[in-house]
Design a protein around this motif. Structure first.
Motif, PDB file in Angstrom:
ATOM      1  N   LEU A 178     -14.715  -8.200  -3.605  1.00 18.55           N
ATOM      2  CA  LEU A 178     -14.495  -6.969  -2.842  1.00 18.55           C
ATOM      3  C   LEU A 178     -14.284  -5.776  -3.779  1.00 18.55           C
ATOM      4  CD1 LEU A 178     -12.502  -8.600   0.102  1.00 18.55           C
ATOM      5  CD2 LEU A 178     -14.877  -8.001   0.177  1.00 18.55           C
ATOM      6  N   GLU A 179     -14.554  -4.596  -3.312  1.00 20.95           N
ATOM      7  CA  GLU A 179     -14.326  -3.373  -4.085  1.00 20.95           C
ATOM      8  C   GLU A 179     -12.833  -3.021  -4.119  1.00 20.95           C
ATOM      9  OE1 GLU A 179     -16.545  -0.221  -2.988  1.00 20.95           O
ATOM     10  OE2 GLU A 179     -18.504  -0.962  -3.058  1.00 20.95           O
ATOM     11  N   ARG A 181      -9.857   1.619   9.957  1.00 17.00           N
ATOM     12  CA  ARG A 181     -10.016   0.972   8.583  1.00 17.00           C
ATOM     13  C   ARG A 181     -10.835  -0.405   8.815  1.00 17.00           C
ATOM     14  NH1 ARG A 181      -3.420   0.125   7.849  1.00 17.00           N
ATOM     15  NH2 ARG A 181      -3.248   2.498   8.145  1.00 17.00           N
ATOM     16  N   LYS A 222      -3.060  -0.540  -5.443  1.00 17.86           N
ATOM     17  CA  LYS A 222      -4.616  -0.522  -5.180  1.00 17.86           C
ATOM     18  C   LYS A 222      -5.269  -1.604  -5.254  1.00 17.86           C
ATOM     19  CE  LYS A 222      -4.586   4.486  -6.500  1.00 17.86           C
ATOM     20  NZ  LYS A 222      -3.241   4.354  -6.888  1.00 17.86           N
ATOM     21  N   MET A 240     -12.172  -4.291   7.240  1.00 15.13           N
ATOM     22  CA  MET A 240     -11.729  -5.663   6.197  1.00 15.13           C
ATOM     23  C   MET A 240     -12.545  -6.586   6.340  1.00 15.13           C
ATOM     24  SD  MET A 240      -8.570  -7.258   8.088  1.00 15.13           S
ATOM     25  CE  MET A 240      -8.079  -7.962   9.481  1.00 15.13           C
ATOM     26  N   GLN A 241     -12.548  -7.332   5.369  1.00 12.85           N
ATOM     27  CA  GLN A 241     -13.480  -8.783   5.635  1.00 12.85           C
ATOM     28  C   GLN A 241     -12.275  -9.617   6.041  1.00 12.85           C
ATOM     29  OE1 GLN A 241     -16.299  -8.498   4.012  1.00 12.85           O
ATOM     30  NE2 GLN A 241     -17.109 -10.413   4.425  1.00 12.85           N
ATOM     31  N   ARG A 297     -17.312  -8.673   8.716  1.00  8.23           N
ATOM     32  CA  ARG A 297     -16.246  -7.664   8.789  1.00  8.23           C
ATOM     33  C   ARG A 297     -15.608  -7.149  10.101  1.00  8.23           C
ATOM     34  NH1 ARG A 297     -18.958  -2.892   6.196  1.00  8.23           N
ATOM     35  NH2 ARG A 297     -20.909  -3.592   7.366  1.00  8.23           N
ATOM     36  N   TYR A 343      -4.931  -5.245   4.242  1.00 14.42           N
ATOM     37  CA  TYR A 343      -5.675  -6.297   3.552  1.00 14.42           C
ATOM     38  C   TYR A 343      -7.084  -5.874   3.153  1.00 14.42           C
ATOM     39  CZ  TYR A 343      -0.975  -8.717   3.915  1.00 14.42           C
ATOM     40  OH  TYR A 343       0.242  -9.249   3.853  1.00 14.42           O
ATOM     41  N   ASP A 344      -7.545  -6.338   2.152  1.00 16.90           N
ATOM     42  CA  ASP A 344      -8.642  -6.465   1.922  1.00 16.90           C
ATOM     43  C   ASP A 344      -9.672  -7.720   2.547  1.00 16.90           C
ATOM     44  OD1 ASP A 344      -8.957  -4.089  -0.040  1.00 16.90           O
ATOM     45  OD2 ASP A 344      -7.812  -5.347  -1.061  1.00 16.90           O
ATOM     46  N   ARG A 346      -9.690  -1.041  -3.990  1.00 16.67           N
ATOM     47  CA  ARG A 346      -9.387   0.303  -3.316  1.00 16.67           C
ATOM     48  C   ARG A 346      -9.131   1.533  -4.284  1.00 16.67           C
ATOM     49  NH1 ARG A 346      -6.489  -0.805   2.078  1.00 16.67           N
ATOM     50  NH2 ARG A 346      -7.430  -2.790   2.885  1.00 16.67           N
ATOM     51  N   ARG A 349      -6.798  -5.522  -5.092  1.00 20.61           N
ATOM     52  CA  ARG A 349      -7.449  -6.476  -4.041  1.00 20.61           C
ATOM     53  C   ARG A 349      -6.249  -7.278  -3.545  1.00 20.61           C
ATOM     54  NH1 ARG A 349     -10.884  -6.880  -8.261  1.00 20.61           N
ATOM     55  NH2 ARG A 349     -13.013  -5.952  -8.030  1.00 20.61           N
ATOM     56  N   ARG A 354       0.908  -1.261   0.100  1.00 17.64           N
ATOM     57  CA  ARG A 354       0.048  -0.012  -0.106  1.00 17.64           C
ATOM     58  C   ARG A 354       0.765   1.257  -0.103  1.00 17.64           C
ATOM     59  NH1 ARG A 354      -4.466  -2.360  -1.912  1.00 17.64           N
ATOM     60  NH2 ARG A 354      -5.540  -3.651  -0.352  1.00 17.64           N
TER      61      ARG A 354
END
Length: 466
Positions: free
Chosen positions: A457-458, A219, A149, A221-222, A213, A182-183, A460, A151, A144
């Motif tokens: 997941l979206e 922040r 950006k 995250m999942q 989540r 992390y996502d 970033r 996933r 990051r």
């Protein structure tokens, strides 16, 4: 479909079918990458006088691998140091063996930074990045910082310990905070996931949100549990190979009048090998009438020879196996055969099939794929019995095994006696249930469940800086 980049500490180029040695992570990652175009990135296992960041690329068995060499100081501080002298014992509830050395932590951070900087030029905008295990917890944060950006998912193959144990680690908050870059973060079992959530709530003031989540450190995250499996059909098919048949026939000939009990583990204090030997010794003492009717074969390839704790356990096991054989052996029979070498997977498949009992007794284990391989290798018409530690992650899925507390020699002795006496109908019933689970919850299910969760997941929009 997005390209997949897998990152792990060691990259072992896949060998031809059946030739791999013991090593569940390498087998699972190779299986994942055969289905997704992409790259497997990590350390080559070699050291160099000075870190250059030069990448070596090759393709093996349909998998593209990219590796870098580390400096000797990196190896000692990052790998032998923080990874294997600090995090490994901590995650396996052995804080008495954990070494907290500032140089180890500095080496760990340095290598994760170097990995990120070396990997960054290989990353394309739509790639999925899947980081593996305790060696690389800060890698997401470092990526990051380099404005990645994409996933990024992380999967922990070892247990996540109770939050009171995590708190014994210097700078534990910073380590856990880096996971929030992390996502998606995955664990082997719901138990380990809950332990992580408890740390986040109790130590970081975080909160659980709907839909799996977690929010902390500003922040979200999942998180989820993704139990790893094996390629059960492929492992069962290994029985047809010449090496598997030869290994089976050799062991069957050596145990024609005896029952074979087999254990296969990397030489490690977390695997419960001392407790296993003591439990088998108790069985010999409890059942003198059965002594000559059983042979216990323990395969334990040596690992991490540069770490003192591993040198010590090897010495203790050498002494323990020698003492038990000295006490109970006869002119033409030793109760324990103890071997410190690697075997090919097809050879192991033949060994498992020849065994009446699989003895898998880790004191703490993320999953334990040996238990699943033992089940996959069995003869459906005359299967062996699996004795499994209740502290292995696999115990959550394999309830039809004989579940035991590995710390109790009496429980190990009683389970061995029960396995030896078990009638064929019960062995078949238990095996069928176990094999159905091993086949259903296989490596493909593990891979797809994690990758699909990460894909969903979206992306970033802006990379996090910290």
């Amino acid at each position: 479909m997005s390209r997949l980049i897998v990152v792990s500490n060691r990259v072992t180029p896949p060998a031809a079918k059946g030739e791999e040695s013991v090593g569940g992570l390498a087998m699972a990652l190779a299986a994942a990458l055969r289905e997704y175009s992409g790259i497997w990135f990590g350390w080559s296992g070699k050291t160099t006088p000075e870190f250059t960041g030069q990448i070596q690329m090759q393709k093996a068995e349909g998998v593209t691998v990219a590796t870098v060499d580390l400096e000797e100081a990196d190896y000692q501080e990052y790998y032998n140091g923080f990874a294997n002298k600090t995090l490994w014992p901590l995650c396996h509830y052995r804080i008495d063996l954990a070494a907290y050395d500032r140089a180890f932590g500095e080496g760990y951070e340095r290598v994760n930074c170097r990995f990120a900087e070396t990997l960054r030029p290989l990353v394309e905008p739509d790639d999925l990045i899947w980081v593996h295990d305790y060696h690389l917890i800060p890698l997401g944060r470092e990526l990051r910082r380099l404005d990645v950006k994409n996933r990024i998912g992380f999967f922990l193959h070892v247990p996540w310990p109770a939050h009171q144990l995590v708190a014994t680690l210097p700078r534990h908050r910073q380590l856990v905070q880096s996971l929030f870059d992390y996502d998606l973060v995955g664990f082997q079992t719901e138990e380990y996931l809950q332990a992580f959530e408890e740390y986040v709530v109790a130590e970081a003031g975080g909160e659980r949100l709907p839909g799996g989540r977690l929010r902390a450190f500003g922040r979200t995250m999942q998180v989820g549990a993704f139990p790893i499996g094996i390629d059960a059909a492929e492992f069962a098919d290994l029985q047809r190979s010449p090496r598997a048949r030869r290994t089976h026939d050799i062991m069957a000939a050596h145990t024609v009048f005896r029952s074979l009990v087999v254990g296969v583990d990397r030489l490690d204090y977390s695997k419960g090998l001392e407790e296993r030997f003591l439990g088998f010794e108790r069985f010999l003492a409890d059942h003198p009438e059965l002594r000559r009717e059983v042979l216990f074969l323990q395969v334990a390839p040596v690992s991490r020879e540069g770490v003192e704790a591993y040198q010590e356990i090897r010495a203790r096991l050498d002494a323990l196996s020698g003492r038990i054989n000295g006490e109970y052996a006869d002119l033409d029979w030793n109760p324990i055969r103890y071997v410190n070498r690697n075997y090919r997977r097809d050879e192991l498949a033949g060994l498992y099939r020849a065994a009446r009992v699989g003895l898998v007794t880790p004191l703490r284990d993320g999953m334990n794929l040996v238990a699943k391989e033992f089940v996959a290798a069995q003869n459906p018409e005359n299967p062996g019995v699996l004795i499994l530690s209740r502290f292995a992650g696999a115990a959550n899925q394999m309830k039809e095994a004989l579940l035991i507390n590995p710390n109790s020699p009496e429980e190990i002795s009683e389970a061995l006696m029960r396995a030896m006496a078990m009638e064929l109908p019960e062995r078949i019933r238990r095996w069928r249930a176990l094999y159905e689970n091993v086949s259903r919850e296989d490596v493909t299910a593990w891979r797809d469940s994690f990758v699909h969760a990460l894909e969903g997941l979206e992306v970033r929009r802006t990379a996090l800086a910290s």
